[in-house]
Write a protein that holds these residues in place. Structure first.
Motif, PDB file in Angstrom:
ATOM      1  N   LEU A   1      13.756  63.262  64.848  1.00 59.82           N
ATOM      2  CA  LEU A   1      13.645  61.852  65.249  1.00 59.82           C
ATOM      3  C   LEU A   1      14.326  60.940  64.233  1.00 59.82           C
ATOM      4  O   LEU A   1      14.961  59.940  64.594  1.00 59.82           O
ATOM      5  CB  LEU A   1      12.180  61.461  65.405  1.00 59.82           C
ATOM      6  CG  LEU A   1      11.393  62.161  66.523  1.00 59.82           C
ATOM      7  CD1 LEU A   1       9.923  61.786  66.444  1.00 59.82           C
ATOM      8  CD2 LEU A   1      11.962  61.809  67.891  1.00 59.82           C
ATOM      9  N   ARG A   2      14.222  61.291  62.949  1.00 63.80           N
ATOM     10  CA  ARG A   2      14.787  60.461  61.889  1.00 63.80           C
ATOM     11  C   ARG A   2      16.290  60.658  61.723  1.00 63.80           C
ATOM     12  O   ARG A   2      16.931  59.904  60.988  1.00 63.80           O
ATOM     13  CB  ARG A   2      14.066  60.758  60.573  1.00 63.80           C
ATOM     14  CG  ARG A   2      12.588  60.382  60.594  1.00 63.80           C
ATOM     15  CD  ARG A   2      11.914  60.732  59.283  1.00 63.80           C
ATOM     16  NE  ARG A   2      12.525  60.012  58.165  1.00 63.80           N
ATOM     17  CZ  ARG A   2      12.221  60.221  56.892  1.00 63.80           C
ATOM     18  NH1 ARG A   2      11.314  61.151  56.578  1.00 63.80           N
ATOM     19  NH2 ARG A   2      12.808  59.541  55.942  1.00 63.80           N
ATOM     20  N   SER A   3      16.845  61.668  62.391  1.00 65.47           N
ATOM     21  CA  SER A   3      18.273  61.970  62.211  1.00 65.47           C
ATOM     22  C   SER A   3      19.171  61.291  63.232  1.00 65.47           C
ATOM     23  O   SER A   3      20.391  61.270  63.072  1.00 65.47           O
ATOM     24  CB  SER A   3      18.488  63.485  62.295  1.00 65.47           C
ATOM     25  OG  SER A   3      18.377  63.956  63.634  1.00 65.47           O
TER      26      SER A   3
ATOM     27  N   SER B   1      19.137  60.544  57.545  1.00 66.40           N
ATOM     28  CA  SER B   1      17.877  59.915  57.149  1.00 66.40           C
ATOM     29  C   SER B   1      18.015  59.166  55.831  1.00 66.40           C
ATOM     30  O   SER B   1      17.172  58.322  55.508  1.00 66.40           O
ATOM     31  CB  SER B   1      16.777  60.969  57.006  1.00 66.40           C
ATOM     32  OG  SER B   1      16.959  61.736  55.817  1.00 66.40           O
ATOM     33  N   PHE B   2      19.064  59.498  55.048  1.00 65.81           N
ATOM     34  CA  PHE B   2      19.273  58.911  53.712  1.00 65.81           C
ATOM     35  C   PHE B   2      18.036  59.112  52.831  1.00 65.81           C
ATOM     36  O   PHE B   2      17.724  58.288  51.991  1.00 65.81           O
ATOM     37  CB  PHE B   2      19.612  57.423  53.813  1.00 65.81           C
ATOM     38  CG  PHE B   2      21.062  57.139  54.118  1.00 65.81           C
ATOM     39  CD1 PHE B   2      21.805  56.294  53.303  1.00 65.81           C
ATOM     40  CD2 PHE B   2      21.694  57.713  55.214  1.00 65.81           C
ATOM     41  CE1 PHE B   2      23.140  56.028  53.575  1.00 65.81           C
ATOM     42  CE2 PHE B   2      23.027  57.457  55.502  1.00 65.81           C
ATOM     43  CZ  PHE B   2      23.763  56.604  54.676  1.00 65.81           C
ATOM     44  N   ASP B   3      17.341  60.240  53.031  1.00 66.89           N
ATOM     45  CA  ASP B   3      16.077  60.471  52.331  1.00 66.89           C
ATOM     46  C   ASP B   3      16.085  61.839  51.661  1.00 66.89           C
ATOM     47  O   ASP B   3      15.828  62.860  52.319  1.00 66.89           O
ATOM     48  CB  ASP B   3      14.918  60.375  53.318  1.00 66.89           C
ATOM     49  CG  ASP B   3      13.554  60.515  52.640  1.00 66.89           C
ATOM     50  OD1 ASP B   3      13.515  60.645  51.400  1.00 66.89           O
ATOM     51  OD2 ASP B   3      12.537  60.494  53.355  1.00 66.89           O
ATOM     52  N   PRO B   4      16.348  61.914  50.364  1.00 68.52           N
ATOM     53  CA  PRO B   4      16.317  63.200  49.670  1.00 68.52           C
ATOM     54  C   PRO B   4      14.970  63.910  49.782  1.00 68.52           C
ATOM     55  O   PRO B   4      14.919  65.145  49.776  1.00 68.52           O
ATOM     56  CB  PRO B   4      16.633  62.829  48.216  1.00 68.52           C
ATOM     57  CG  PRO B   4      17.431  61.568  48.310  1.00 68.52           C
ATOM     58  CD  PRO B   4      16.824  60.823  49.479  1.00 68.52           C
ATOM     59  N   GLU B   5      13.876  63.167  49.886  1.00 69.70           N
ATOM     60  CA  GLU B   5      12.568  63.806  49.996  1.00 69.70           C
ATOM     61  C   GLU B   5      12.434  64.585  51.306  1.00 69.70           C
ATOM     62  O   GLU B   5      11.771  65.623  51.354  1.00 69.70           O
ATOM     63  CB  GLU B   5      11.451  62.771  49.874  1.00 69.70           C
ATOM     64  CG  GLU B   5      11.215  62.287  48.453  1.00 69.70           C
ATOM     65  CD  GLU B   5      10.889  63.418  47.491  1.00 69.70           C
ATOM     66  OE1 GLU B   5      10.003  64.249  47.821  1.00 69.70           O
ATOM     67  OE2 GLU B   5      11.537  63.494  46.425  1.00 69.70           O
ATOM     68  N   LEU B   6      13.062  64.089  52.371  1.00 69.94           N
ATOM     69  CA  LEU B   6      13.053  64.831  53.632  1.00 69.94           C
ATOM     70  C   LEU B   6      13.856  66.119  53.483  1.00 69.94           C
ATOM     71  O   LEU B   6      13.457  67.172  53.988  1.00 69.94           O
ATOM     72  CB  LEU B   6      13.622  63.973  54.763  1.00 69.94           C
ATOM     73  CG  LEU B   6      13.649  64.640  56.146  1.00 69.94           C
ATOM     74  CD1 LEU B   6      12.239  64.995  56.610  1.00 69.94           C
ATOM     75  CD2 LEU B   6      14.352  63.743  57.168  1.00 69.94           C
ATOM     76  N   MET B   7      14.993  66.051  52.796  1.00 66.77           N
ATOM     77  CA  MET B   7      15.786  67.250  52.552  1.00 66.77           C
ATOM     78  C   MET B   7      14.997  68.253  51.720  1.00 66.77           C
ATOM     79  O   MET B   7      15.040  69.461  51.976  1.00 66.77           O
ATOM     80  CB  MET B   7      17.090  66.890  51.844  1.00 66.77           C
ATOM     81  CG  MET B   7      18.056  68.057  51.707  1.00 66.77           C
ATOM     82  SD  MET B   7      18.762  68.603  53.277  1.00 66.77           S
ATOM     83  CE  MET B   7      20.126  67.427  53.455  1.00 66.77           C
ATOM     84  N   LYS B   8      14.263  67.754  50.740  1.00 68.97           N
ATOM     85  CA  LYS B   8      13.445  68.649  49.905  1.00 68.97           C
ATOM     86  C   LYS B   8      12.341  69.294  50.732  1.00 68.97           C
ATOM     87  O   LYS B   8      12.055  70.494  50.577  1.00 68.97           O
ATOM     88  CB  LYS B   8      12.849  67.869  48.737  1.00 68.97           C
ATOM     89  CG  LYS B   8      12.111  68.738  47.735  1.00 68.97           C
ATOM     90  CD  LYS B   8      11.659  67.913  46.528  1.00 68.97           C
ATOM     91  CE  LYS B   8      10.966  68.776  45.485  1.00 68.97           C
ATOM     92  NZ  LYS B   8      10.548  67.982  44.297  1.00 68.97           N
ATOM     93  N   GLN B   9      11.712  68.520  51.615  1.00 67.10           N
ATOM     94  CA  GLN B   9      10.676  69.074  52.483  1.00 67.10           C
ATOM     95  C   GLN B   9      11.252  70.182  53.363  1.00 67.10           C
ATOM     96  O   GLN B   9      10.614  71.231  53.560  1.00 67.10           O
ATOM     97  CB  GLN B   9      10.065  67.983  53.366  1.00 67.10           C
ATOM     98  CG  GLN B   9       8.943  68.503  54.259  1.00 67.10           C
ATOM     99  CD  GLN B   9       8.557  67.540  55.372  1.00 67.10           C
ATOM    100  OE1 GLN B   9       9.400  66.782  55.860  1.00 67.10           O
ATOM    101  NE2 GLN B   9       7.297  67.557  55.774  1.00 67.10           N
ATOM    102  N   PHE B  10      12.439  69.961  53.885  1.00 67.09           N
ATOM    103  CA  PHE B  10      13.088  71.010  54.668  1.00 67.09           C
ATOM    104  C   PHE B  10      13.241  72.276  53.837  1.00 67.09           C
ATOM    105  O   PHE B  10      12.924  73.389  54.284  1.00 67.09           O
ATOM    106  CB  PHE B  10      14.460  70.553  55.159  1.00 67.09           C
ATOM    107  CG  PHE B  10      15.327  71.686  55.638  1.00 67.09           C
ATOM    108  CD1 PHE B  10      14.999  72.392  56.779  1.00 67.09           C
ATOM    109  CD2 PHE B  10      16.451  72.069  54.920  1.00 67.09           C
ATOM    110  CE1 PHE B  10      15.779  73.462  57.206  1.00 67.09           C
ATOM    111  CE2 PHE B  10      17.239  73.129  55.336  1.00 67.09           C
ATOM    112  CZ  PHE B  10      16.906  73.828  56.486  1.00 67.09           C
ATOM    113  N   GLY B  11      13.711  72.136  52.605  1.00 61.11           N
ATOM    114  CA  GLY B  11      13.887  73.293  51.736  1.00 61.11           C
ATOM    115  C   GLY B  11      12.586  74.015  51.462  1.00 61.11           C
ATOM    116  O   GLY B  11      12.528  75.250  51.444  1.00 61.11           O
ATOM    117  N   GLN B  12      11.523  73.260  51.257  1.00 56.50           N
ATOM    118  CA  GLN B  12      10.223  73.870  50.967  1.00 56.50           C
ATOM    119  C   GLN B  12       9.696  74.665  52.154  1.00 56.50           C
ATOM    120  O   GLN B  12       9.136  75.753  51.987  1.00 56.50           O
ATOM    121  CB  GLN B  12       9.223  72.774  50.578  1.00 56.50           C
ATOM    122  CG  GLN B  12       9.525  72.118  49.232  1.00 56.50           C
ATOM    123  CD  GLN B  12       8.733  70.846  48.993  1.00 56.50           C
ATOM    124  OE1 GLN B  12       8.320  70.170  49.942  1.00 56.50           O
ATOM    125  NE2 GLN B  12       8.524  70.494  47.737  1.00 56.50           N
TER     126      GLN B  12
END
Length: 762
Positions: A506-508, A218-229
């Motif tokens: 979907l984004r991956s 996704s090249f999106d750190p915010e998506l990775m952060k959401q996963f962590g949360q």
């Protein structure tokens, strides 16, 4: 009369004021087998009424008397700083208790059945009459006799069972000694079930996400952060307070078997994603440590990616990480600039795990967990890391063969088990992964006393104890380690979390090819889905799987979008599901038995590969288990286990003629597309998603947006010529459309994506 009433009013007010100032500032409530204590504007406590622990009232607040001495000790006082509490508790612990704290258990299934099996009252689980949430005999032993407090769980029967097992474990240890709670951990557990169907209104066992390599697409750190949360909330609801993740090894060696657990090969992208992952897991509401926080253990220092020839360090044949490009700095970056420099208030990852490998040329020729230069001089010294350091699992155990899945004592094979423990402690390690037995840790302590004296070793053990205890204090386990199973069921896999995971899937997905706008495919068309042959294989543990032929997709899901037909002549298009080439592990016992050295190439193409251009002499080598040092495989030929996947694509193309063939590839590492690309009208790749996510994209209900977080090589020649430690140094494959399958490449319905993500990272 008026004066009397006034006096009565004053007295009433005074008595009320006195009562308010003398009354307790906490309330208690019984809940699901434990007692919850709510302090006014203070910490919430939880304890088991049968554990022997009672409450102390100080300044009208409640505190748990964990050591049952009738006095409020500093470590029991939730008002004090974590550092002060940890130091106080460490000073009170015996050497045996600290030794137990330095253990991290082997993998525990709940209930303990199968390969991870144990007994319950001396009987196998199925014959014992025990509940799934009961403690096994082994668990009772290591919690009681070995003072172990860090437990790694694997499979659990259900979320509710996990919560109740947690409560049973916490109640068991609460009344022992100093009342130190269990810190339960897990390897990543949010991977997608391919066949599971997503229903927006329904929950599940746990939210399903792509792996970290998929989120990286996704090249999106915010998506990775959401996963962590989200994942951290689910972890805590399961009783898990430490994540043995993320894996932030830089994936610069395309043949490595653990490539798919990484965040790709680019140091800048991996750094941003690592920081986001750790921030998401460790930060509670408000940004700091709290009851929603999960400690992260980033791995594997100093980067497990540059394995020579792609061979993995779980085995003796994968002992060495090499740096032909002199590029260790890129491998350190996700740690030093990402996981150790968080945006949130937790500041840095709570723990670090070094990898099994010997990092060639980086200090003493011993595995990273024994390497004083890498641990004390570099990690603790130069980079100032003062958190927990835990070995990878089993590095102190013995091994009998270069290719057997046993201990991983690379470089210290000739030391005793006690000497290996002592060497790791001397190097700067705090904890031993996969060890349930405190005896070798005690033996290591005695070796230290003989060399340095009792005072030195006592202080050394207390230093590790403080680090380990701080991670338990910060996430609130000393206050309330208990779970309400009903709340657990409401949190884990709830509809909102499931929806977020599905959207991430979907984004991956990455669209590599879309010849003449083959995709999207209008729904209700006729589709032919050929069966996929799966060859017999042997896993890491020596288990042999049987050959089988099966549908590559959940056909019930496919049928909700398209009409499935058996005859390709009747179809409007074909949908082929395959996996990236399984080119082996780089070692073959048959080669050794036939007079070779056992070392063979790892193949990233489907057809046979002969390593004509491989190194004449390996960069590293040498083991007490071998009588040679050159691990070269030059000139050797290897087959691919799933070469039939290539045949499936080409045969389907012949059957379909001019009609479209859509190929979906589940990739675990880079692969050579030259053999199949021309037979495909469209190509989608994914790193683990539900089939429903694929159907959403193929049908056009969703648009692909993923980008390659790594290169796809043009051929095996460029794979053989690249440096194990250098990112993005291969010639990428260029397809019939003229598109290069390079880092940050991907298509959407309009064509090649060239958005802000590409500009930032490419």
């Amino acid at each position: 009369m008026k004066t009397t009433k006034t006096l009565q009013t004053v007295c009433a007010i005074a008595l009320s004021f006195l009562f308010l100032n003398c009354s307790e500032k906490f309330t208690t409530e019984s809940r699901d087998g434990f007692i919850v204590v709510t302090n006014e504007n203070g910490s919430t406590l939880g304890y088991n009424a049968n554990s022997g622990v009672s409450l102390l009232t100080v300044d009208r607040y409640a505190f748990k008397d964990l050591n049952q001495n009738g006095t409020l000790d500093d470590y029991e006082d939730w008002r004090l700083p974590v550092e002060q509490r940890a130091a106080d508790l460490a000073s009170k612990m015996s050497v045996e208790q600290i030794a137990g704290l330095m253990l991290y258990s082997g993998h525990q299934a709940i209930p303990a059945t199968g390969r991870r099996g144990s007994t319950y009252g001396g009987k196998p689980f199925g014959e014992s009459g025990a509940l799934a949430s009961d403690l096994s005999d082994d668990q009772i032993k290591f919690l009681t006799e070995d003072n172990l407090r860090h437990v790694l769980i694997t499979s659990v029967e259900s979320a509710a069972v996990s919560a109740r097992w947690n409560n049973n474990a916490q109640a068991h240890v609460e009344g022992i000694g100093l009342g130190i709670p269990v810190n339960t951990s897990s390897d990543p557990r949010h991977g997608s079930d391919t066949y599971a169907e997503f229903n927006e209104g329904a929950g599940g066992d746990i939210s399903l996400w792509p792996g970290t390599l998929g989120i990286a697409a996704s090249f999106d750190p915010e998506l990775m952060k959401q996963f962590g949360q989200i994942a951290s909330k689910e972890y805590r609801a399961l009783g898990i307070a430490t994540a043995l993740s993320p894996q932030i090894d830089l994936a610069t060696e395309p043949r490595w078997s653990r490539f798919d657990g990484t965040m790709g090969e680019d140091p800048d992208l991996a750094t941003d994603l690592a920081r986001a992952y750790v921030d998401g897991f460790q930060s509670s509401e408000g940004g700091g440590w709290g009851f929603e926080s999960v400690n992260t253990m980033v791995k594997h220092w100093p980067g497990g990616g540059p394995e020579e020839g792609g061979r993995d360090g779980h085995f003796g044949y994968g002992t060495y990480a090499v740096y032909p490009g002199n590029n260790i700095k890129d491998h350190l970056q996700p740690f030093t600039e990402g996981a150790f420099k968080l945006e949130g208030a937790t500041e840095k990852a709570a723990a670090v795990m070094p990898y099994y490998t010997i990092s060639d040329g980086q200090g003493e020729a011993v595995a990273n967990g024994f390497n004083q230069y890498l641990i004390t001089d570099l990690l603790r010294g130069k980079y100032g890391y003062d958190g927990v350091l835990c070995t990878d699992w089993g590095i102190t155990r013995d091994v009998s063969s270069i290719s057997t899945f046993q201990g991983k004592p690379w470089g210290v094979e000739n030391l005793t088990e006690a000497e290996r423990h002592y060497k790791a402690i001397a190097a700067g390690m705090d904890q031993f992964g996969g060890n349930n037995d405190m005896k070798p840790v005690i033996a290591a302590y005695e070796l230290g006393v003989a060399e340095h004296g009792e005072e030195y070793m006592r202080q050394r053990f207390e230093t590790s104890a403080v680090r380990l205890l701080m991670n338990i204090f910060r996430v609130g386990l000393f206050e309330n380690p208990y779970l309400d199973a009903y709340e657990t069921r409401a949190i884990v896999g709830n509809p909102d979390f499931m929806k977020a995971g599905f959207e991430a899937q979907l984004r991956s997905v990455v669209l590599l090819k879309n010849q003449e706008n083959t995709l999207p495919k209008q729904e209700k068309q006729k589709v032919y889905v050929p069966q996929r042959y799966i060859a017999p294989t042997t896993d890491w543990f020596g288990n042999r799987t049987q050959a089988k032929t099966e549908s590559p997709f959940n056909m019930e899901v496919v049928a909700k979008y398209y009409e499935v037909v058996e005859n390709p002549m009747d179809a409007d298009f074909a949908l082929v599901g395959i996996q990236s080439p399984n080119g082996g592990v780089g070692y073959d016992v048959n080669d050794l038995e036939n007079g070779g050295n056992g070392y063979v190439p790892i193949n990233l193409q489907y057809g046979p590969y002969t390593a004509a251009t491989a190194r004449e002499i390996s960069l590293a080598g040498g083991s007490p288990l071998e009588d040679f040092t050159n691990r070269s495989y030059k000139g050797k030929t290897v087959q691919t286990v799933n070469h039939s996947d290539m045949d499936l694509v080409t045969d389907t193309k012949i059957k379909m003629g001019d009609k479209p063939v859509i190929v979906v590839v589940k990739v675990s590492k880079p692969m050579v597309f030259a053999e199949i690309e021309k037979s495909a009208s469209a190509i989608l790749i994914h790193m683990g998603v539900q089939d429903q996510a694929l159907m959403e994209l193929i049908s056009g209900r969703a648009e692909p947006s993923g980008l390659l977080p790594f290169q796809m090589p043009a051929d095996m020649l460029t794979v053989e010529g690249q440096f194990e430690d250098v990112p993005r140094d291969m010639t990428p494959y260029t397809d019939a459309e003229g598109n290069a399958y390079d880092f940050a490449y991907g298509l959407n319905w309009k064509g090649v994506i060239n958005d802000e993500r590409v500009k930032k990272y490419k």
